[in-house]
Write a protein that holds these residues in place. Structure first.
Motif, PDB file in Angstrom:
ATOM      1  N   PRO A   6      56.170  43.129  46.965  1.00  0.00           N
ATOM      2  CA  PRO A   6      54.979  42.573  46.294  1.00  0.00           C
ATOM      3  C   PRO A   6      54.351  41.413  47.064  1.00  0.00           C
ATOM      4  O   PRO A   6      53.125  41.269  47.083  1.00  0.00           O
ATOM      5  CB  PRO A   6      55.526  42.116  44.937  1.00  0.00           C
ATOM      6  N   TYR A  54      51.415  42.063  49.342  1.00  0.00           N
ATOM      7  CA  TYR A  54      50.165  42.579  48.777  1.00  0.00           C
ATOM      8  C   TYR A  54      49.329  41.472  48.129  1.00  0.00           C
ATOM      9  O   TYR A  54      48.495  41.737  47.277  1.00  0.00           O
ATOM     10  CB  TYR A  54      50.465  43.699  47.772  1.00  0.00           C
ATOM     11  N   VAL A  74      47.193  36.336  43.646  1.00  0.00           N
ATOM     12  CA  VAL A  74      48.042  36.929  42.598  1.00  0.00           C
ATOM     13  C   VAL A  74      49.048  37.874  43.238  1.00  0.00           C
ATOM     14  O   VAL A  74      48.673  38.725  44.054  1.00  0.00           O
ATOM     15  CB  VAL A  74      47.188  37.699  41.566  1.00  0.00           C
ATOM     16  N   PRO A  95      51.292  41.041  42.977  1.00  0.00           N
ATOM     17  CA  PRO A  95      51.319  42.218  42.097  1.00  0.00           C
ATOM     18  C   PRO A  95      52.670  42.358  41.384  1.00  0.00           C
ATOM     19  O   PRO A  95      53.663  41.743  41.787  1.00  0.00           O
ATOM     20  CB  PRO A  95      51.069  43.387  43.056  1.00  0.00           C
ATOM     21  N   PRO A  96      52.696  43.171  40.354  1.00  0.00           N
ATOM     22  CA  PRO A  96      53.940  43.295  39.568  1.00  0.00           C
ATOM     23  C   PRO A  96      55.080  43.928  40.374  1.00  0.00           C
ATOM     24  O   PRO A  96      54.862  44.576  41.397  1.00  0.00           O
ATOM     25  CB  PRO A  96      53.552  44.226  38.419  1.00  0.00           C
ATOM     26  N   SER A 140      44.869  46.746  46.719  1.00  0.00           N
ATOM     27  CA  SER A 140      44.617  46.921  45.279  1.00  0.00           C
ATOM     28  C   SER A 140      45.518  47.973  44.638  1.00  0.00           C
ATOM     29  O   SER A 140      45.689  47.985  43.414  1.00  0.00           O
ATOM     30  CB  SER A 140      43.160  47.317  45.056  1.00  0.00           C
ATOM     31  N   PHE A 178      48.300  47.006  42.104  1.00  0.00           N
ATOM     32  CA  PHE A 178      47.759  46.545  40.812  1.00  0.00           C
ATOM     33  C   PHE A 178      47.299  47.732  39.966  1.00  0.00           C
ATOM     34  O   PHE A 178      47.402  47.705  38.749  1.00  0.00           O
ATOM     35  CB  PHE A 178      46.578  45.596  41.048  1.00  0.00           C
ATOM     36  N   ARG A 179      46.778  48.752  40.626  1.00  0.00           N
ATOM     37  CA  ARG A 179      46.271  49.904  39.880  1.00  0.00           C
ATOM     38  C   ARG A 179      47.385  50.749  39.298  1.00  0.00           C
ATOM     39  O   ARG A 179      47.320  51.162  38.139  1.00  0.00           O
ATOM     40  CB  ARG A 179      45.422  50.788  40.800  1.00  0.00           C
ATOM     41  N   THR A 222      50.296  48.905  36.727  1.00  0.00           N
ATOM     42  CA  THR A 222      49.909  48.433  35.395  1.00  0.00           C
ATOM     43  C   THR A 222      49.587  49.603  34.474  1.00  0.00           C
ATOM     44  O   THR A 222      49.120  49.403  33.361  1.00  0.00           O
ATOM     45  CB  THR A 222      48.674  47.513  35.505  1.00  0.00           C
TER      46      THR A 222
END
Lengths: 201, 289
Positions: B135, B138, B149, B151-152, B198, B201-202, B205
């Motif tokens: 993560p 990214y 931010v 990402p998860p 991106s 994140f897409r 989530t």
């Protein structure tokens, strides 16, 4: 009748009266026992079992008693001596410390046995012993060192039980308890208890 | 009136039927026997401890890499993979360790070693045989620092509150690992090429079963790789310890024996990090391990 013949006639009368009477059978012979165990079928037999399997000692701490199904095929060599092959499988819950929780596994035993029996009317007492292979379906007990990578073990079985013959010459019901020793699973001891239905051809 | 039932006609029917029943029984036995789970032990337990470098009593985060022991393919198996790739018309290679080969579950147990309440975070990232997802790589470096931010995580990452000396057990289910494998495929091999950053994140989530956003670049006939590299990280504001175990169903017999994780003889790389085929820009600046 002359006076001289009178004693002879008296003697003849006494002998005639005192002659032995012939015996006469008035009771029937005892009936054979019913059912007659000699008429129970003997030879090839098949047996289905349902019961429980449990481990003791170290393995018993990490495996809960489980439901078991089994089957035996065998042959009565003599009225009191049989040979048989048995397959049994039990599903057991693994009671391991976390994180491995909620897991189950199966234990299988495949063995050949000799069975000695004593028939008492419809009841039969028997003892049996044999040896074969034990198998675990997974390595879940590796973590607690009951198994160390291997899933096959030498198995020794010994036990006995009681058999009750139905009025049908082919079928009997019974209870059977066996001690189980699995050498390569950390010398695990166990017990199997089964109720069975047996068909003898 | 139908044809007479002769001995030969019965035999004609019975023999193939007997063979079919026997085959069915053997197949069921084989399937049942092969579908038994295999348990791979952890490499080591994870634990947090007081950070000697910290001024305000912080605790270190513990990390470890667990690589599933997957055996090497034989020549014949490797050839079949190439044949399948040609047949499917795929540009990228077909994974040897695919989702169709493994159903994986991770069990874990987290214990608070303190006499007070502690909040811990357990997260699992990692990768497939093709590359890892990290993560931290990214994060968009072009935006202001306060807007950056991370990402998860692929799995976990939710804070867990533990009472004094409490133990919490949990697991990542087979379907969660399968979802993570699909997410990894989208992130590491088929991201949105216009904006690689991106994609995590897409896809992370959303559930793929509910939304296909982020998965558009994955070919329709793609063979999804399995997540076979696990970077486990444990952080807390106190001393905690974590044990874990990996349960694998291996119907195609691709696990390496003996079952030791991070086996160099295995197929999957045991390197500390594995660069993905489509790497984020930040990864390009990292030194090659």
């Amino acid at each position: 009748m002359s006076r001289a013949l009178r004693p002879l006639a008296t003697l003849a009368l006494v002998l005639a009266v005192a002659a032995p009477v012939r015996a006469q059978v008035i009771t029937e012979p005892a009936a054979p026992p019913f059912p007659n165990p000699k008429k129970f079928a003997r030879g090839f037999f098949a047996q289905g079992e349902v019961g429980t399997m449990m481990f003791f000692g170290r393995a018993g701490r990490f495996a809960a008693p489980g439901f078991q199904l089994g089957a035996r095929l065998g042959y009565d060599i003599l009225r009191w001596l049989s040979v048989q092959a048995r397959v049994q499988g039990a599903t057991m819950d693994a009671t391991l410390p976390p994180p491995t929780v909620g897991q189950s596994f199966q234990t299988y035993v495949y063995d050949a046995e000799v069975r000695l029996s004593v028939q008492i009317r419809r009841w039969q007492l028997f003892a049996e012993a044999g040896a074969g292979l034990g198998q675990l379906s997974s390595n879940v007990l590796d973590r607690v060192q009951v198994t160390q990578g291997q899933q096959l073990s030498l198995a020794v079985v010994a036990g006995g039980g009681v058999d009750f013959h139905t009025l049908n010459r082919h079928f009997s019901l019974g209870l059977d308890a066996n001690y189980l020793y699995l050498h390569h699973f950390s010398q695990t001891h166990g017990l199997t208890i089964d109720a069975y239905l047996r068909y003898t051809h | 009136m139908g044809p007479a039932l002769t001995r030969s006609s019965v035999a004609e029917y019975a023999c193939p039927m007997r063979a079919r029943l026997l085959s069915f029984g053997l197949v069921m036995l084989a399937v049942g026997a092969c579908n038994n789970p295999v348990y791979v032990n952890q490499r080591r337990p994870l634990g947090t401890m007081e950070d000697p470098m910290s001024m305000n009593g912080g605790f270190t985060t513990d990390r470890d890499l667990f690589v599933l022991p997957v055996r090497q393919p034989t020549m014949e198996e490797a050839r079949r993979l190439l044949d399948e790739q040609t047949r499917l018309g795929l540009m990228d290679p077909i994974p040897w360790a695919a989702q169709r080969d493994f159903q994986i579950q991770i069990d874990w147990s987290l214990k608070n070693l303190e006499d007070r309440e502690v909040t811990a975070t357990f997260a699992v990232n990692g990768g497939t045989e093709f590359g890892d997802y990290d993560p931290a790589l990214y994060v968009d470096p072009t935006v202001r620092e306060q807007d950056q931010v991370v990402p998860p995580d692929l799995l976990g990452g939710t804070p867990i509150t533990l009472k004094a000396n409490q133990t919490v057990n949990g697991l990542f289910r087979e379907d969660e690992l399968a979802e993570a494998g699909l997410d990894l495929e989208a992130i590491t091999r088929y991201p949105d090429t216009a904006n690689v950053l991106s994609t995590p994140f897409r896809v992370l989530t959303r559930r793929s079963s509910a939304s296909r956003v982020g998965y558009e670049q994955i070919p329709a006939n793609d063979v999804t790789p399995a997540m076979v590299r696990y970077t486990l990280s444990l952080g807390a504001d106190g001393r905690v310890a974590l044990d874990y175990g990996v349960r694998v169903r291996d119907p195609n017999g691709k696990l390496l024996r003996p079952l030791e994780p991070n086996n160099d003889a295995g197929y999957v790389s045991t390197a500390g990090t594995l660069m993905p085929p489509v790497a984020p820009p930040a990864a390009m600046m990292m030194p090659t391990p």
